[in-house]
Design a protein around this motif. Sequence first.
Motif, PDB file in Angstrom:
ATOM      1  N   UNK A   1      52.257  49.848  -5.538  1.00 41.44           N
ATOM      2  CA  UNK A   1      52.468  51.075  -4.777  1.00 41.44           C
ATOM      3  C   UNK A   1      51.706  50.962  -3.469  1.00 41.44           C
ATOM      4  N   UNK A   2      52.390  51.272  -2.369  1.00 39.26           N
ATOM      5  CA  UNK A   2      51.781  51.191  -1.051  1.00 39.26           C
ATOM      6  C   UNK A   2      51.798  52.578  -0.423  1.00 39.26           C
ATOM      7  N   UNK A   3      50.627  53.089  -0.067  1.00 37.83           N
ATOM      8  CA  UNK A   3      50.531  54.376   0.601  1.00 37.83           C
ATOM      9  C   UNK A   3      50.581  54.214   2.108  1.00 37.83           C
ATOM     10  N   UNK A   4      51.187  55.185   2.771  1.00 36.94           N
ATOM     11  CA  UNK A   4      51.361  55.123   4.220  1.00 36.94           C
ATOM     12  C   UNK A   4      50.893  56.418   4.862  1.00 36.94           C
ATOM     13  N   UNK A   5      50.131  56.289   5.930  1.00 39.14           N
ATOM     14  CA  UNK A   5      49.752  57.424   6.760  1.00 39.14           C
ATOM     15  C   UNK A   5      50.136  57.090   8.192  1.00 39.14           C
ATOM     16  N   UNK A   6      50.995  57.918   8.761  1.00 35.50           N
ATOM     17  CA  UNK A   6      51.438  57.673  10.125  1.00 35.50           C
ATOM     18  C   UNK A   6      51.376  58.938  10.955  1.00 35.50           C
ATOM     19  N   UNK A   7      51.012  58.788  12.202  1.00 38.32           N
ATOM     20  CA  UNK A   7      50.982  59.898  13.151  1.00 38.32           C
ATOM     21  C   UNK A   7      51.829  59.513  14.354  1.00 38.32           C
ATOM     22  N   UNK A   8      52.779  60.380  14.695  1.00 39.49           N
ATOM     23  CA  UNK A   8      53.629  60.140  15.862  1.00 39.49           C
ATOM     24  C   UNK A   8      53.535  61.344  16.780  1.00 39.49           C
ATOM     25  N   UNK A   9      53.051  61.112  17.973  1.00 39.72           N
ATOM     26  CA  UNK A   9      52.976  62.159  18.979  1.00 39.72           C
ATOM     27  C   UNK A   9      54.093  61.883  19.988  1.00 39.72           C
ATOM     28  N   UNK A  10      55.163  62.662  19.877  1.00 36.78           N
ATOM     29  CA  UNK A  10      56.390  62.354  20.608  1.00 36.78           C
ATOM     30  C   UNK A  10      56.469  62.990  21.985  1.00 36.78           C
ATOM     31  N   UNK A  11      55.458  63.745  22.362  1.00 35.34           N
ATOM     32  CA  UNK A  11      55.430  64.355  23.696  1.00 35.34           C
ATOM     33  C   UNK A  11      54.022  64.201  24.263  1.00 35.34           C
ATOM     34  N   UNK A  12      53.554  62.961  24.229  1.00 31.04           N
ATOM     35  CA  UNK A  12      52.170  62.643  24.565  1.00 31.04           C
ATOM     36  C   UNK A  12      51.967  62.636  26.084  1.00 31.04           C
ATOM     37  N   UNK A  13      50.705  62.809  26.504  1.00 33.05           N
ATOM     38  CA  UNK A  13      50.361  62.753  27.931  1.00 33.05           C
ATOM     39  C   UNK A  13      49.164  61.821  28.112  1.00 33.05           C
TER      40      UNK A  13
ATOM     41  N   UNK B   1      50.001  53.999  12.771  1.00 32.24           N
ATOM     42  CA  UNK B   1      50.459  53.896  11.387  1.00 32.24           C
ATOM     43  C   UNK B   1      49.538  52.964  10.614  1.00 32.24           C
ATOM     44  N   UNK B   2      49.208  53.390   9.385  1.00 34.94           N
ATOM     45  CA  UNK B   2      48.370  52.568   8.513  1.00 34.94           C
ATOM     46  C   UNK B   2      48.963  52.575   7.114  1.00 34.94           C
ATOM     47  N   UNK B   3      48.967  51.382   6.479  1.00 28.41           N
ATOM     48  CA  UNK B   3      49.456  51.243   5.117  1.00 28.41           C
ATOM     49  C   UNK B   3      48.407  50.502   4.306  1.00 28.41           C
ATOM     50  N   UNK B   4      48.302  50.870   3.040  1.00 29.45           N
ATOM     51  CA  UNK B   4      47.290  50.203   2.214  1.00 29.45           C
ATOM     52  C   UNK B   4      47.659  50.311   0.745  1.00 29.45           C
ATOM     53  N   UNK B   5      47.259  49.281   0.010  1.00 28.12           N
ATOM     54  CA  UNK B   5      47.347  49.296  -1.445  1.00 28.12           C
ATOM     55  C   UNK B   5      46.108  48.583  -1.973  1.00 28.12           C
ATOM     56  N   UNK B   6      44.962  49.188  -1.702  1.00 31.40           N
ATOM     57  CA  UNK B   6      43.701  48.572  -2.089  1.00 31.40           C
ATOM     58  C   UNK B   6      43.501  47.251  -1.365  1.00 31.40           C
ATOM     59  N   UNK B   7      43.042  46.243  -2.100  1.00 31.77           N
ATOM     60  CA  UNK B   7      42.844  44.927  -1.509  1.00 31.77           C
ATOM     61  C   UNK B   7      44.126  44.098  -1.466  1.00 31.77           C
ATOM     62  N   UNK B   8      45.189  44.579  -2.126  1.00 26.88           N
ATOM     63  CA  UNK B   8      46.413  43.788  -2.164  1.00 26.88           C
ATOM     64  C   UNK B   8      47.081  43.736  -0.789  1.00 26.88           C
ATOM     65  N   UNK B   9      47.159  44.887  -0.139  1.00 22.07           N
ATOM     66  CA  UNK B   9      47.896  44.910   1.117  1.00 22.07           C
ATOM     67  C   UNK B   9      47.305  45.957   2.051  1.00 22.07           C
ATOM     68  N   UNK B  10      47.241  45.587   3.331  1.00 20.15           N
ATOM     69  CA  UNK B  10      46.849  46.526   4.377  1.00 20.15           C
ATOM     70  C   UNK B  10      47.652  46.195   5.628  1.00 20.15           C
ATOM     71  N   UNK B  11      48.085  47.257   6.326  1.00 17.80           N
ATOM     72  CA  UNK B  11      48.847  47.053   7.557  1.00 17.80           C
ATOM     73  C   UNK B  11      48.544  48.141   8.559  1.00 17.80           C
ATOM     74  N   UNK B  12      48.473  47.768   9.829  1.00 10.83           N
ATOM     75  CA  UNK B  12      48.150  48.720  10.898  1.00 10.83           C
ATOM     76  C   UNK B  12      49.064  48.439  12.090  1.00 10.83           C
TER      77      UNK B  12
END
Length: 840
Positions: A472-484, A508-519
């Motif tokens: 299982x891979x959890x994902x946290x992402x933030x998108x600011x579509x009208x940024x300045x 965006x950040x993804x993680x599954x403990x030590x198995x997988x991490x992505x940024x």
Amino acid sequence: MKKILFLILVFFQIIYAMGQIKADVKLPEFDYTNPKEYEIGGIIISGVKYLDQTVLLHLIDLEIGERILIPGDKISDAINKLWEQELFSDVKISISRVIGDRVFLDIYLKERPRLSEFSLVGTKKSEADDIKDIVKLVRGIQVDENIIMRTHYSIVNYYIDKGFRNVEVDIIQEQDSLIPNNVILTINIEKNERIKINDISFNGDYLVDEDLNWFNSFRGTDRVMQVAMKDTRHKSILNIFKSSKIIKEKYEKDKRLIIEKYNELGYRDARIANDTIFEHDEKTVNIIIEIDKGAKYYFRNISWIGNTKYPSELLSRILAINKGDTYNKKILDERLLYDPNGVMSLYQDNGYLFSNINPVEVLIENDSIDIEMRIFEGRPAMINRVSLIGNTRTNDHVILREIRTKPGSLYKRSEIQRTVRELAQLGYFDPEKLDVDFQPDQIEGTVDLEYYVEEKPSDQIELSGGWGAGMIVGTLGLSFNNFSLQNIFNPRAYRPLPSGDGQRLSLRAQASGLYYQGYSFTFVEPWFGGKKPNSLTTSVYHSVQTNAHRDPELRNSFKITGAAIGLGQRLKWPDDYFTLYNELSYKYYDIYKWGYFIYDNGFSNNISVKSVLGRHSSGPNPIFPTTGSQFSLSVELTPPYSLFNNLDYDNVTAQERYKWIEYHKWKFSGQWFTTLRGSKEGGSRALVLLTKFEFGLLGMYNKDVGPSPFEGFQVGGDGLYGYNLYGRETIGLRGYGNNSLTPSQGGNVYSKYTVELRYPISLNPTATLYALTFAEAGNAWFMAENFDPFIIKRSAGLGVRIFMPMIGMLGVDWGYGFDEIPGTTGMNGSQFHFVIGQQF
């Protein structure tokens, strides 16, 4: 005995005396033709319990000692003044006695009770709110028979309009024990069952066989008319009418629809001669509609007068109505006034805002009608002023750069329509609320335009979970579509981040403990330089997968680090719906003791350029497009290293073979949106057909090198994986398990076909919700020579989508895969698929 006779004599004397007294005060009989003057000897007010008598005496303007004529105007005026107070249900002025020329008046008043409160019993809350608006019973209003009858009538008619023709209304008055002269009304309502339609029949001169070609899927005239009455019947095209309800408003509308159908078939004089609704039994009614269709007419001669800008031949060609065509006023108006390719559009797209076309029937002879198109062209209009209203977050310059109607330019209706589409595509505004206010000045030949927008949330939070590679891979992402970006150092601009300049910032950040991490980090400037719609996109990313061993010396890993920069531009040819995007990217693969790949230790480099040619004309709602199309053709190339590196690929290690990755990658996708049935208001609430085709090919320069182990395609499932390894793209195909259609060696070619029927449940920008049903097919192959577009895996199903600006697109699909996959079990058949946290 003498005593008895004496008492009797005294009794009769008393009776005689009383009769004399009464005779003295006998009220005179007034002669209305000859009034007599009297002096008011006294005034009493009777019947009043709660009102101040002193105030009432002041109102009537009669005083003791005053001499008045009886009958006369003073008495009439007093009665009228009392009625004007609207306080009484009865007013009488009578003479209690007359002594000489003095008269004593008795004013009898019956006070009206007032309403202290009322309640509705037997209704739903929504119905009760509607009824309160209709009856207009407010506290303090006087309650009389007229109020009771009006309230009763209003409630009964309210329910009759809803199909409850047997409604019972009982209004009970009770004295309010707390407030004198006030009553409480309790309105008991018994709706009973709705009256339903048992049968609709048609009499009179109605459609004949040759007219029924328009209704080619139905038999019989009555059936045709029943289909036309779609609102009254309130049922599907299957014509199951027995349970339909009769609702007055919809019934009247449906009668108009019947006449419109006749008009469209050439019967311009058609009318409903009579219609009767009568009870069939206690719960149903029958309807008989008598139709007089009149004669059928045809277009004959169509002439144009007043046209100096365009020749009559061109206007007739655009109108596309020929001599002998069935007369149809609706089609005539549409092609003249409303068709985007019609006559009026031709004029208004060339500045003639004040132009007008009036079709006049100049001659009706037998069954033919001659039409004269009377045109007022006026002079071309120039745009004087363009303004904005409603943007509370987005800066003016972000909107103005998308507006195609500039001050001083020639007015063009198509440019306004295109502007509205472009503003909707930004994603910052509610597409259902976008509007344009026209303020024309015919004397000056100018027009002011005011664009109205309503901001909606556009930033997104992606919080989701996915499954990939057995974890299982959890994902946290933030998108600011009208940024300045320019306000990044301005503390006052943080809400929570600086906004308003139309830039896009994604973390965006993804993680599954030590198995997988992505940024990953992405920044997009859609108007690089600020003068033209040329976009700049930059992104960097890093991911690492390990065997999760806590000892670094024993930990195996597969790391990918990359960056990309791209430039996009809006093209003017073949038309300005086309865009071109070019990107340069670099990826670095770092592999350490990774026994799951073609080599265990080493690294690979991937330098590529990509070009994407696209055309995007769908809209105006980007979340739920109803018209237009989207096409994309992309090619991604790496340098052909094998052509000049002088390696002997028959005698090299896998790490040497793939030190520099080489491939050419081609992708094409096309999708079309077709509105099958629009809303009654003509807006974007419509049944929409989506048809889509996709194709992808990962090719090689040198067969000695073989296919690249990176950048392939994984086909099957919901398309929602926790992560992608080796740069492979995930291609969903519902009805099958994730990655189940990918060959074991890898997927280097794929094709996919989709047909999807969508219907919006809600177009609210805070939660856009629509249902869908689909049929799709596709497959993946290892080598291009194995590709066969007819060897595909098929599926069908249904689903639902909800788009919330702060989260993105959420949904669930149920699909059924019809074709088995050799060597696997449980990967087809009934499958549920989820769309969680994907950004739009």
